[in-house]
Design a protein around this motif. Structure first.
Motif, PDB file in Angstrom:
ATOM      1  N   GLU A  86      42.281  83.991  -6.652  1.00  0.00           N
ATOM      2  CA  GLU A  86      40.863  84.853  -6.339  1.00  0.00           C
ATOM      3  C   GLU A  86      41.309  86.041  -5.680  1.00  0.00           C
ATOM      4  O   GLU A  86      42.192  85.939  -4.684  1.00  0.00           O
ATOM      5  CB  GLU A  86      39.892  83.991  -5.528  1.00  0.00           C
ATOM      6  N   PRO A  87      40.515  87.124  -5.692  1.00  0.00           N
ATOM      7  CA  PRO A  87      40.703  88.297  -5.141  1.00  0.00           C
ATOM      8  C   PRO A  87      40.520  88.277  -3.712  1.00  0.00           C
ATOM      9  O   PRO A  87      39.404  87.652  -3.318  1.00  0.00           O
ATOM     10  CB  PRO A  87      40.093  89.459  -5.869  1.00  0.00           C
ATOM     11  N   ALA A  88      41.094  88.690  -2.522  1.00  0.00           N
ATOM     12  CA  ALA A  88      40.584  88.478  -1.417  1.00  0.00           C
ATOM     13  C   ALA A  88      40.343  90.019  -0.901  1.00  0.00           C
ATOM     14  O   ALA A  88      40.947  90.799  -0.634  1.00  0.00           O
ATOM     15  CB  ALA A  88      42.094  88.421  -0.496  1.00  0.00           C
ATOM     16  N   GLY A  89      38.924  90.199  -0.909  1.00  0.00           N
ATOM     17  CA  GLY A  89      38.332  91.407  -0.537  1.00  0.00           C
ATOM     18  C   GLY A  89      38.298  91.813   0.757  1.00  0.00           C
ATOM     19  O   GLY A  89      38.948  90.953   1.643  1.00  0.00           O
ATOM     20  N   GLU A  90      37.694  92.945   1.137  1.00  0.00           N
ATOM     21  CA  GLU A  90      37.435  93.289   2.523  1.00  0.00           C
ATOM     22  C   GLU A  90      36.767  92.512   3.488  1.00  0.00           C
ATOM     23  O   GLU A  90      37.259  92.140   4.451  1.00  0.00           O
ATOM     24  CB  GLU A  90      36.640  94.662   2.368  1.00  0.00           C
ATOM     25  N   GLN A  91      35.763  91.794   2.944  1.00  0.00           N
ATOM     26  CA  GLN A  91      35.042  90.739   3.647  1.00  0.00           C
ATOM     27  C   GLN A  91      36.384  89.446   4.147  1.00  0.00           C
ATOM     28  O   GLN A  91      36.023  89.063   5.340  1.00  0.00           O
ATOM     29  CB  GLN A  91      34.233  89.992   3.139  1.00  0.00           C
ATOM     30  N   VAL A  92      37.062  89.381   3.158  1.00  0.00           N
ATOM     31  CA  VAL A  92      38.434  88.012   3.643  1.00  0.00           C
ATOM     32  C   VAL A  92      39.060  88.698   4.884  1.00  0.00           C
ATOM     33  O   VAL A  92      39.155  88.016   5.913  1.00  0.00           O
ATOM     34  CB  VAL A  92      39.148  87.747   2.660  1.00  0.00           C
ATOM     35  N   LEU A  93      39.588  89.911   4.595  1.00  0.00           N
ATOM     36  CA  LEU A  93      40.547  90.429   5.712  1.00  0.00           C
ATOM     37  C   LEU A  93      39.424  90.426   7.004  1.00  0.00           C
ATOM     38  O   LEU A  93      40.097  90.380   8.102  1.00  0.00           O
ATOM     39  CB  LEU A  93      40.743  91.686   5.378  1.00  0.00           C
ATOM     40  N   ALA A  94      38.246  90.898   7.042  1.00  0.00           N
ATOM     41  CA  ALA A  94      37.323  90.839   8.146  1.00  0.00           C
ATOM     42  C   ALA A  94      37.239  89.852   8.932  1.00  0.00           C
ATOM     43  O   ALA A  94      37.350  89.663  10.015  1.00  0.00           O
ATOM     44  CB  ALA A  94      36.112  91.741   7.727  1.00  0.00           C
ATOM     45  N   ALA A  95      36.950  88.764   7.980  1.00  0.00           N
ATOM     46  CA  ALA A  95      36.719  87.383   8.631  1.00  0.00           C
ATOM     47  C   ALA A  95      38.138  86.873   9.264  1.00  0.00           C
ATOM     48  O   ALA A  95      37.817  86.161  10.364  1.00  0.00           O
ATOM     49  CB  ALA A  95      36.530  86.374   7.565  1.00  0.00           C
ATOM     50  N   ALA A  96      39.268  87.128   8.663  1.00  0.00           N
ATOM     51  CA  ALA A  96      40.547  86.857   9.404  1.00  0.00           C
ATOM     52  C   ALA A  96      40.636  87.588  10.601  1.00  0.00           C
ATOM     53  O   ALA A  96      41.319  86.796  11.677  1.00  0.00           O
ATOM     54  CB  ALA A  96      41.548  86.997   8.301  1.00  0.00           C
ATOM     55  N   ALA A  97      40.256  88.849  10.714  1.00  0.00           N
ATOM     56  CA  ALA A  97      40.202  89.309  12.088  1.00  0.00           C
ATOM     57  C   ALA A  97      39.364  88.863  13.232  1.00  0.00           C
ATOM     58  O   ALA A  97      39.565  89.091  14.302  1.00  0.00           O
ATOM     59  CB  ALA A  97      39.687  90.969  11.955  1.00  0.00           C
ATOM     60  N   GLY A  98      38.447  87.947  12.641  1.00  0.00           N
ATOM     61  CA  GLY A  98      37.518  87.210  13.541  1.00  0.00           C
ATOM     62  C   GLY A  98      36.198  88.222  13.935  1.00  0.00           C
ATOM     63  O   GLY A  98      35.968  89.245  13.380  1.00  0.00           O
ATOM     64  N   GLY A  99      35.276  87.629  14.598  1.00  0.00           N
ATOM     65  CA  GLY A  99      34.004  88.255  14.811  1.00  0.00           C
ATOM     66  C   GLY A  99      32.740  88.061  13.987  1.00  0.00           C
ATOM     67  O   GLY A  99      31.713  88.181  14.426  1.00  0.00           O
ATOM     68  N   LEU A 100      32.858  87.881  12.600  1.00  0.00           N
ATOM     69  CA  LEU A 100      31.793  87.774  11.789  1.00  0.00           C
ATOM     70  C   LEU A 100      31.349  86.404  11.977  1.00  0.00           C
ATOM     71  O   LEU A 100      31.904  85.296  12.176  1.00  0.00           O
ATOM     72  CB  LEU A 100      32.546  87.817  10.126  1.00  0.00           C
ATOM     73  N   THR A 101      30.021  86.329  11.634  1.00  0.00           N
ATOM     74  CA  THR A 101      29.480  84.917  11.805  1.00  0.00           C
ATOM     75  C   THR A 101      28.345  85.250  10.672  1.00  0.00           C
ATOM     76  O   THR A 101      27.910  86.056  10.283  1.00  0.00           O
ATOM     77  CB  THR A 101      28.379  84.674  13.176  1.00  0.00           C
ATOM     78  N   TYR A 102      28.190  83.872  10.162  1.00  0.00           N
ATOM     79  CA  TYR A 102      27.433  83.667   8.984  1.00  0.00           C
ATOM     80  C   TYR A 102      26.238  82.453   9.279  1.00  0.00           C
ATOM     81  O   TYR A 102      26.486  81.499   9.743  1.00  0.00           O
ATOM     82  CB  TYR A 102      28.251  82.966   7.841  1.00  0.00           C
ATOM     83  N   PRO A 103      24.963  82.967   8.620  1.00  0.00           N
ATOM     84  CA  PRO A 103      23.801  82.212   9.155  1.00  0.00           C
ATOM     85  C   PRO A 103      23.865  80.693   8.374  1.00  0.00           C
ATOM     86  O   PRO A 103      24.044  80.948   7.122  1.00  0.00           O
ATOM     87  CB  PRO A 103      22.774  82.997   8.707  1.00  0.00           C
ATOM     88  N   VAL A 104      23.444  79.419   9.025  1.00  0.00           N
ATOM     89  CA  VAL A 104      23.170  78.514   8.107  1.00  0.00           C
ATOM     90  C   VAL A 104      21.805  78.472   7.588  1.00  0.00           C
ATOM     91  O   VAL A 104      20.938  79.440   7.962  1.00  0.00           O
ATOM     92  CB  VAL A 104      23.346  77.204   9.113  1.00  0.00           C
ATOM     93  N   ALA A 105      21.695  77.781   6.198  1.00  0.00           N
ATOM     94  CA  ALA A 105      20.292  77.909   5.605  1.00  0.00           C
ATOM     95  C   ALA A 105      19.306  77.733   6.446  1.00  0.00           C
ATOM     96  O   ALA A 105      19.264  76.800   7.164  1.00  0.00           O
ATOM     97  CB  ALA A 105      20.591  77.202   4.341  1.00  0.00           C
ATOM     98  N   PRO A 106      18.103  78.754   6.327  1.00  0.00           N
ATOM     99  CA  PRO A 106      17.048  78.523   7.302  1.00  0.00           C
ATOM    100  C   PRO A 106      16.277  76.986   7.017  1.00  0.00           C
ATOM    101  O   PRO A 106      16.431  76.471   5.845  1.00  0.00           O
ATOM    102  CB  PRO A 106      16.053  79.530   6.836  1.00  0.00           C
ATOM    103  N   GLY A 107      15.857  76.432   7.872  1.00  0.00           N
ATOM    104  CA  GLY A 107      15.365  74.963   7.873  1.00  0.00           C
ATOM    105  C   GLY A 107      16.093  73.894   7.805  1.00  0.00           C
ATOM    106  O   GLY A 107      15.564  72.673   7.466  1.00  0.00           O
ATOM    107  N   TYR A 108      17.479  73.798   7.743  1.00  0.00           N
ATOM    108  CA  TYR A 108      18.412  73.028   7.685  1.00  0.00           C
ATOM    109  C   TYR A 108      19.071  72.836   8.852  1.00  0.00           C
ATOM    110  O   TYR A 108      19.521  73.658   9.604  1.00  0.00           O
ATOM    111  CB  TYR A 108      19.481  73.257   6.598  1.00  0.00           C
ATOM    112  N   ARG A 109      19.345  71.377   9.245  1.00  0.00           N
ATOM    113  CA  ARG A 109      20.315  71.079  10.332  1.00  0.00           C
ATOM    114  C   ARG A 109      21.618  70.419   9.676  1.00  0.00           C
ATOM    115  O   ARG A 109      21.269  69.411   8.933  1.00  0.00           O
ATOM    116  CB  ARG A 109      19.555  69.935  11.369  1.00  0.00           C
ATOM    117  N   VAL A 110      22.690  71.325   9.564  1.00  0.00           N
ATOM    118  CA  VAL A 110      23.813  71.069   8.724  1.00  0.00           C
ATOM    119  C   VAL A 110      24.789  70.172   9.462  1.00  0.00           C
ATOM    120  O   VAL A 110      25.258  70.314  10.764  1.00  0.00           O
ATOM    121  CB  VAL A 110      24.552  72.192   8.057  1.00  0.00           C
TER     122      VAL A 110
END
Length: 106
Positions: A11-35
């Motif tokens: 799989e290609p490792a795009g810019e987002q992968v590299l940014a995630a590796a650097a830390g700091g990015l957060t992603y939201p859990v689906a609204p209305g769900y307790r995961v």
């Protein structure tokens, strides 16, 4: 740069992968769900805690595991958010159907 899984898929490792590796990015859990956060990449692993509605997670790495259907489709990608803590990517809005963080090595 590319990533390769145990089955030999590349799989290609795009810019987002590299940014995630650097830390700091957060992603939201689906609204209305307790995961549920699990000890491993599948629903057969014990739950260690539950994320609150509206939670945001930082993905340390990702791995393939059990396929799960959720609000963002069906995915076998599991997001590692801490040591022994995995969340199904089908419940996380990453903006991608592929990996957005480095592949877990352990």
């Amino acid at each position: 740069m590319t990533t390769q899984d145990d089955l030999g898929s590349v799989e290609p490792a795009g810019e987002q992968v590299l940014a995630a590796a650097a830390g700091g990015l957060t992603y939201p859990v689906a609204p209305g769900y307790r995961v549920k956060v699990r000890q491993g990449p599948g629903t057969s692993y014990p739950a260690v805690r539950t994320l609150a509605e509206g939670a945001r997670i930082q993905i340390r790495c990702q791995r393939h595991g059990q396929s799960v259907s959720g609000p963002y489709g069906t995915s076998d990608i599991w997001d590692c958010i801490g040591s022994g803590q995995y969340v199904s990517d089908a419940y996380v809005r990453t903006g991608s159907s592929g990996m957005v963080a480095p592949r877990c090595t352990n």
